[in-house]
Each structure stands twice: as structure tokens, then as C-alpha cells.
Design an enzyme around this catalytic site. Structure first.
Site, PDB file in Angstrom:
ATOM      1  N   HIS A 200      50.508 -99.100  25.609  1.00 56.43           N
ATOM      2  CA  HIS A 200      51.440-100.060  25.020  1.00 56.43           C
ATOM      3  C   HIS A 200      52.877 -99.842  25.504  1.00 56.43           C
ATOM      4  O   HIS A 200      53.805 -99.878  24.702  1.00 56.43           O
ATOM      5  CB  HIS A 200      51.403 -99.964  23.478  1.00 56.43           C
ATOM      6  CG  HIS A 200      50.082-100.294  22.889  1.00 56.43           C
ATOM      7  ND1 HIS A 200      49.669 -99.820  21.650  1.00 56.43           N
ATOM      8  CD2 HIS A 200      49.067-101.058  23.346  1.00 56.43           C
ATOM      9  CE1 HIS A 200      48.454-100.275  21.393  1.00 56.43           C
ATOM     10  NE2 HIS A 200      48.072-101.030  22.403  1.00 56.43           N
TER      11      HIS A 200
HETATM   12  C1  LIG Z   1      43.250-100.279  28.859  1.00 60.46           C
HETATM   13  C2  LIG Z   1      44.123-101.079  27.916  1.00 60.46           C
HETATM   14  C3  LIG Z   1      43.678-101.320  26.644  1.00 60.46           C
HETATM   15  C4  LIG Z   1      44.470-102.054  25.757  1.00 60.46           C
HETATM   16  N1  LIG Z   1      43.989-102.308  24.505  1.00 60.46           N
HETATM   17  C5  LIG Z   1      44.716-103.058  23.666  1.00 60.46           C
HETATM   18  C6  LIG Z   1      44.214-103.402  22.388  1.00 60.46           C
HETATM   19  O1  LIG Z   1      43.091-103.023  22.004  1.00 60.46           O
HETATM   20  N2  LIG Z   1      44.989-104.155  21.567  1.00 60.46           N
HETATM   21  C7  LIG Z   1      46.226-104.585  21.932  1.00 60.46           C
HETATM   22  O2  LIG Z   1      46.889-105.269  21.133  1.00 60.46           O
HETATM   23  N3  LIG Z   1      46.725-104.282  23.140  1.00 60.46           N
HETATM   24  C8  LIG Z   1      46.011-103.546  24.019  1.00 60.46           C
HETATM   25  N4  LIG Z   1      46.510-103.233  25.248  1.00 60.46           N
HETATM   26  C9  LIG Z   1      47.873-103.672  25.576  1.00 60.46           C
HETATM   27  C10 LIG Z   1      47.925-105.138  25.990  1.00 60.46           C
HETATM   28  O3  LIG Z   1      46.881-105.416  26.912  1.00 60.46           O
HETATM   29  C11 LIG Z   1      49.281-105.417  26.637  1.00 60.46           C
HETATM   30  O4  LIG Z   1      50.338-105.086  25.742  1.00 60.46           O
HETATM   31  C12 LIG Z   1      49.431-106.873  27.018  1.00 60.46           C
HETATM   32  O5  LIG Z   1      48.377-107.294  27.852  1.00 60.46           O
HETATM   33  C13 LIG Z   1      50.755-107.049  27.721  1.00 60.46           C
HETATM   34  O6  LIG Z   1      50.815-108.381  28.224  1.00 60.46           O
HETATM   35  P1  LIG Z   1      51.719-108.706  29.441  1.00 60.46           P
HETATM   36  O7  LIG Z   1      51.656-110.192  29.611  1.00 60.46           O
HETATM   37  O8  LIG Z   1      53.061-108.075  29.256  1.00 60.46           O
HETATM   38  O9  LIG Z   1      51.085-107.961  30.708  1.00 60.46           O
HETATM   39  P2  LIG Z   1      49.625-108.122  31.327  1.00 60.46           P
HETATM   40  O10 LIG Z   1      48.623-108.507  30.301  1.00 60.46           O
HETATM   41  O11 LIG Z   1      49.395-106.872  32.131  1.00 60.46           O
HETATM   42  O12 LIG Z   1      49.773-109.359  32.307  1.00 60.46           O
HETATM   43  C14 LIG Z   1      50.391-109.257  33.558  1.00 60.46           C
HETATM   44  C15 LIG Z   1      49.707-110.273  34.457  1.00 60.46           C
HETATM   45  O13 LIG Z   1      50.447-110.401  35.659  1.00 60.46           O
HETATM   46  C16 LIG Z   1      49.536-110.435  36.725  1.00 60.46           C
HETATM   47  N5  LIG Z   1      50.280-110.001  37.923  1.00 60.46           N
HETATM   48  C17 LIG Z   1      50.696-108.762  38.240  1.00 60.46           C
HETATM   49  N6  LIG Z   1      51.353-108.772  39.414  1.00 60.46           N
HETATM   50  C18 LIG Z   1      51.361-110.050  39.825  1.00 60.46           C
HETATM   51  C19 LIG Z   1      51.889-110.706  40.997  1.00 60.46           C
HETATM   52  N7  LIG Z   1      52.553-110.032  41.919  1.00 60.46           N
HETATM   53  N8  LIG Z   1      51.700-112.019  41.076  1.00 60.46           N
HETATM   54  C20 LIG Z   1      51.039-112.715  40.134  1.00 60.46           C
HETATM   55  N9  LIG Z   1      50.512-112.150  39.029  1.00 60.46           N
HETATM   56  C21 LIG Z   1      50.677-110.836  38.890  1.00 60.46           C
HETATM   57  C22 LIG Z   1      48.433-109.507  36.329  1.00 60.46           C
HETATM   58  O14 LIG Z   1      47.262-109.777  37.032  1.00 60.46           O
HETATM   59  C23 LIG Z   1      48.290-109.834  34.842  1.00 60.46           C
HETATM   60  O15 LIG Z   1      47.422-110.916  34.613  1.00 60.46           O
HETATM   61  C24 LIG Z   1      45.735-102.536  26.165  1.00 60.46           C
HETATM   62  C25 LIG Z   1      46.173-102.305  27.475  1.00 60.46           C
HETATM   63  C26 LIG Z   1      45.360-101.591  28.349  1.00 60.46           C
HETATM   64  C27 LIG Z   1      45.857-101.366  29.766  1.00 60.46           C
END
Ligand SMILES: Cc1cc2nc3c(=O)[nH]c(=O)nc-3n(C[C@H](O)[C@H](O)[C@H](O)COP(=O)(O)OP(=O)(O)OC[C@H]3O[C@@H](n4cnc5c(N)ncnc54)[C@H](O)[C@@H]3O)c2cc1C
Length: 220
Positions: free
Chosen positions: A153
């Protein structure tokens, strides 16, 4: 493992149909705090090194993961090269703040108290980490620093705000740039008291509203 795999494919039941985190809770690490500052994840297996220790996991057992909510320590992400494909350096700077150490040590003591309950008597084995021989604050935190892991997180690398360290403003527009917003977990100024997925979706919903309102001529 093979029978479990076959059972899962045939009936979608059995061990492999379960969540890795069967139970959990938010607790106060001690009476001196006024709201939960520790999250517990309870797993029906021996879990270490983010699940990479398959040898350990093949033995029967259970685990409790103790997580400090709202840590005061903060880390750094540093660009290492002008090459955009070069990985940045990430320093989580865990336990730099002594309050985080205290919450963790107290949280571990609470987890031990829960696992000492009579209901576990028939199942309890040896405590692997920090280990029953580690009872003092110093002994516990030493082991924690050796075994520390994540619940994945991390936030705050593009924090929202108006101070010198803020990357985006309250409408998620990057300070000093035109036409660019950041909409993801990185804009949270501090870690919330729990899992980050739902709040990230809420941030995205709010950002979509702000972008649509702007598109309709309302400058927010
Ligand atoms: C193993 C794991 C387990 C987790 N379990 C939980 C849980 O049980 N409950 C919970 O609430 N949270 C959980 N989390 C945390 C949660 O997944 C994240 O807080 C959340 O996904 C963050 O969202 P985000 O949009 O910031 O980033 P992300 O979800 O990481 O999204 C980023 C996106 O950008 C894309 N991307 C990256 N680089 C590029 C690029 N150059 N061009 C285009 N696209 C790109 C990626 O493919 C991805 O789809 C977990 C995280 C992990 C890693």
C-alpha cells in the site's frame, strides 16, 4: 497439492478456492492510542517473504501479519538515470520513526495474546517470527527489521496539497504544468488506515467528476 488443484478445477472448491487472508482486524496496539493503529491479516498457512518461501509454506501452520497503520516514517523514490526505462531507487525507510517501532512491537504483543487463546491450543506450534525467545522491545524490533515486508500500500509519491512537497493541487492538476493530472494512489498525502484499493477508486471517481465539470465549463 495436485489433488487440491484437481478439486479446484472440477468443483471450484477446496483449499485453492479460499482467500489467502481468511480473517483480519483493526486493533489498538495499546491502551495509549485512541483508535486502531494496527491491522492484522490472518492466514491459514505459513507465510514468509511475500509467499516466496515455498518450502516453509509446504508445512502446516498459520500466520498473523502485523501491519502498522498510518506510519510516520516516509521514504523516497529517486530517479537514477535520464533513461525513462531505468528503474528508480526505492527506499521505504521503514521504522525510521520510533513511534512506528513502538506500534509494531505492541501490535506483535497483541497478536501473541490473540494466538495464546485456548481455541488455538490444539493447533499451536512453535512461534517462528519473531520467535518466543524474543521478548524485549529491542529483540522484537531487530527481528522485524530483518523480516519486514509489505501489504503493498505505498502512497504519496505525487502527494496532493499546496506545500513545497506537493506534486498535484486539490484538483489533482500537476503544479506548474498545464493539462496534466495524476489520478491514482500516489496522490494520497499520507497512508490511510487500511487497504488502498477502494480509496483509489474513490479518487478516480472524484477526478472523473472534476474533469467532466471542467469540460462543461466549470473551472474546478
Ligand atoms: C500484491 C498486491 C496485493 C494487494 N492487495 C490489496 C487488497 O487486498 N486490498 C486493497 O485494497 N488493496 C490491495 N493492494 C493495493 C492496491 O492494488 C493499490 O493500492 C491500487 O491498485 C493502486 O491503484 P493505482 O491506480 O494507484 O495503481 P495500479 O493499480 O498499479 O495501476 C497502475 C496502472 O498503470 C499501468 N501502467 C504502468 N506503467 C504504464 C505505462 N508506462 N503506460 C501505460 N500504463 C502503465 C499498469 O499496468 C496499471 O494498470 C494490493 C497491491 C498489491 C501489489
Amino acid at each position: 497439492m495436485l489433488p487440491d488443484t484437481i478439486r479446484y478445477f472440477l468443483s471450484k472448491r477446496g483449499k485453492l478456492a479460499k482467500s489467502i487472508t481468511e480473517a483480519g482486524g483493526f486493533i489498538k496496539s495499546s491502551d495509549s492510542v485512541n483508535r486502531p493503529d494496527v491491522q492484522l491479516h490472518m492466514l491459514p498457512l505459513l507465510f514468509d517473504d511475500s509467499g516466496r518461501d515455498l518450502k516453509l509454506m509446504s508445512n502446516p501452520g498459520y500466520s498473523v501479519h502485523v501491519c502498522v497503520l498510518r506510519p510516520k516514517s516516509s521514504g523516497n523514490v529517486t530517479i537514477t538515470s535520464a533513461d525513462p526505462f531505468a528503474a528508480p531507487e526505492i527506499d521505504y525507510n521503514f521504522f525510521a520513526d520510533p513511534d512506528d517501532c513502538k506500534a509494531m512491537v505492541d501490535g506483535i504483543r497483541q497478536a501473541r495474546r490473540i494466538l495464546a487463546a485456548k481455541a488455538f491450543d490444539d493447533y499451536r506450534g512453535e512461534e517462528l517470527h519473531p520467535g518466543a525467545d524474543r521478548q524485549s522491545d529491542e529483540q522484537i524490533i531487530e527481528k522485524v527489521k530483518e523480516k519486514v515486508g509489505l501489504v503493498y500500500h505505498p502512497v504519496g509519491t505525487c502527494k496532493m496539497g499546496t506545500d513545497r512537497m506537493a506534486v498535484v493541487d486539490p484538483q489533482l492538476r500537476v503544479h506548474g504544468l498545464e493539462g496534466l493530472r495524476v489520478v491514482d494512489a500516489s496522490i494520497m498525502p499520507r497512508l490511510i488506515s487500511g487497504n488502498t484499493n477502494a480509496p483509489t477508486i474513490a479518487i478516480a471517481e472524484k477526478a472523473a467528476d472534476m474533469i467532466l465539470e471542467k469540460a462543461e465549463g466549470c473551472d474546478i
